[in-house]
Design an enzyme around this catalytic site. Structure first.
Site, PDB file in Angstrom:
ATOM      1  N   GLY A 101      47.969  -4.670 -17.556  1.00 16.33           N
ATOM      2  CA  GLY A 101      47.040  -3.934 -16.696  1.00 16.33           C
ATOM      3  C   GLY A 101      46.798  -4.680 -15.393  1.00 16.33           C
ATOM      4  O   GLY A 101      47.736  -5.047 -14.694  1.00 16.33           O
ATOM      5  N   GLU A 144      41.467  -1.804 -16.040  1.00 21.92           N
ATOM      6  CA  GLU A 144      40.376  -1.880 -15.054  1.00 21.92           C
ATOM      7  C   GLU A 144      40.165  -0.513 -14.403  1.00 21.92           C
ATOM      8  O   GLU A 144      40.830  -0.174 -13.449  1.00 21.92           O
ATOM      9  CB  GLU A 144      40.676  -2.931 -13.996  1.00 21.92           C
ATOM     10  CG  GLU A 144      40.746  -4.331 -14.602  1.00 21.92           C
ATOM     11  CD  GLU A 144      40.949  -5.437 -13.575  1.00 21.92           C
ATOM     12  OE1 GLU A 144      40.639  -5.238 -12.391  1.00 21.92           O
ATOM     13  OE2 GLU A 144      41.432  -6.499 -13.959  1.00 21.92           O
TER      14      GLU A 144
END
Ligand SMILES: *[C@@H]1O[C@H](CO)[C@@H](O)[C@H](O)[C@H]1NC(C)=O
Length: 389
Positions: A101, A144
């Site tokens: 990520g 996120e």
């Protein structure tokens, strides 16, 4: 007898190793000159956990290698994953994990994957396979953030399903699951079911940095420990102490919580060369550093090298635990950052709070050559020594 037991418990807790979780930006190998940092530049004895940043998520919902040339051996690649996990040959206690990520990956794909049990299974299975192929000790989930940046409200529930399935699959293979999580109240509230998440996680990496930056019209320190006296309203939430206590208050176990300490600063361009404090008008970011090459951001190595060459004004405001510095001839440049003293204060804070330790973003912006300090990794050494490791 009771006293003996008590004494041995005290002695045991004194020798307990605190976590020092260290992110490594694999793309730092492309930085120029003294900014170039490769896998072998890591010191395998400084951190308890090293996280390789980053892998991504493919549209087929499998974990995706983002830079096959750098990360893999195939096709005359640089074998980054294998060289990284081989750092444990030098320190068998070191754990190496793969981060998936990060900010640039955004949230949309993760949101879609987490919403569908079959897609989650594809992601979990492909992750386990990739981690095993390269001898990683676990996965670090850096979505996120759930419910934000293209995510949807249902992520609040789906994120827990994903983490539960990942945790169970990883633990069945003797691996760990960690996650980088937000330190901003405005994100924490919609994104995380903290009591549930806490069941399916080994370590929570609290991203207590980037709390301010050049996206705001005034200077501020991006990783201040306590509120600044002029903070009001929601800015009272934007400090490390608030975030740590908020996570604990909402149910995060102290023995799974590590507080993030940035080895970099956030920079601004001052409007007025007479107005140089916190909350000074700042219409934009400071210029990019020579190694990290990103406006608004500067590694500690770049900051200390600049200060050695030019007469910067370094300010230790008694209201703050961390320094800021400015240099007007460099286009009204202003930076709030961490130094050896401030990272020591923060590592001590984690001990005083009784949490599991500290995390850093990221190893390759410490003074890793020792250019400024005479010996390499002064910030990491200070954190490690303060934690008593
Ligand atoms: C990792 O270590 C093993 C065992 O020493 C070695 O065979 C392998 O070549 C190393 N891999 C890399 C990419 O250095």
């Amino acid at each position: 007898m009771k006293l003996l037991l008590l004494l041995s418990l005290v002695a045991f807790s004194l020798v307990e190793t605190k976590y020092l979780v260290c992110y490594f930006s694999s793309w730092a190998t492309y930085r120029p000159d003294a900014g170039k940092f490769t896998i072998e530049d890591n010191d395998p004895d400084l951190c308890t956990h090293l996280v390789y940043a980053f892998a991504g998520l493919g549209w087929n919902n499998e974990i995706r290698v983002l830079d096959p040339y750098n990360d893999l051996c195939e096709n005359y690649g640089k074998c980054g994953y294998n060289r990284f996990t081989n750092l444990t040959l030098q320190n068998p206690n070191l754990k190496t994990t793969l981060g998936v990520g990060g900010w640039n990956e955004g949230s949309t794909k993760y949101s879609e994957m987490a919403a569908d049990p079959a897609k989650r299974k594809t992601f979990v299975d492909s992750s386990i396979k990739l981690l095993k192929e390269h001898n990683f000790d676990g996965l670090d989930m850096d979505w996120e953030y759930p419910t934000q940046r293209g995510g949807k409200p249902e992520d609040y529930v789906n994120y827990i399903s994903l983490m539960k399935e990942l945790y169970e699959a990883l633990h069945a293979e003797g691996m760990i699951l960690t996650a980088a999580v937000s330190a901003g109240k405005a994100t924490i509230d919609p994104a995380y079911n903290i009591p549930e998440l806490s069941k399916y996680i080994d370590i929570l990496h609290l991203m207590t940095y980037d709390l301010h930056g050049s996206w705001e019209p005034y200077t501020h320190h991006h990783s201040l420990l306590y509120p600044h006296p002029e903070d009001t309203g929601d800015n009272l939430y934007l400090n490390q102490d608030f975030a740590v206590n908020y996570w604990i208050e909402k149910g995060a176990p102290k023995d799974k919580l590590v507080m993030g300490i940035p080895l970099y600063g956030r920079t601004f361009r001052l409007k007025n060369d007479q107005d140089t404090g916190i909350y000074a008008e700042a219409p934009g970011p400071g210029g990019a550093g020579p190694y990290t090459r990103e406006a608004g951001f500067m590694g500690y190595n770049e900051i200390c090298e600049f200060q050695a060459k030019e007469p910067w004004t370094v300010v230790h405001d008694p209201a703050l635990n961390e320094p800021y510095a400015y240099y007007i001839p460099n286009n009204n440049f202003w930076v709030g950052y961490e130094d050896v003293d401030s990272v020591g204060v923060k590592a001590q804070y984690t001990l005083d709070q009784g949490i599991a330790g500290a995390m850093v973003w990221s190893v390759e912006t410490d003074d890793f050559h020792g250019t400024c300090h005479g010996s390499p990794f002064p910030l990491l050494h200070k954190i490690k020594a303060t934690l008593g490791n």
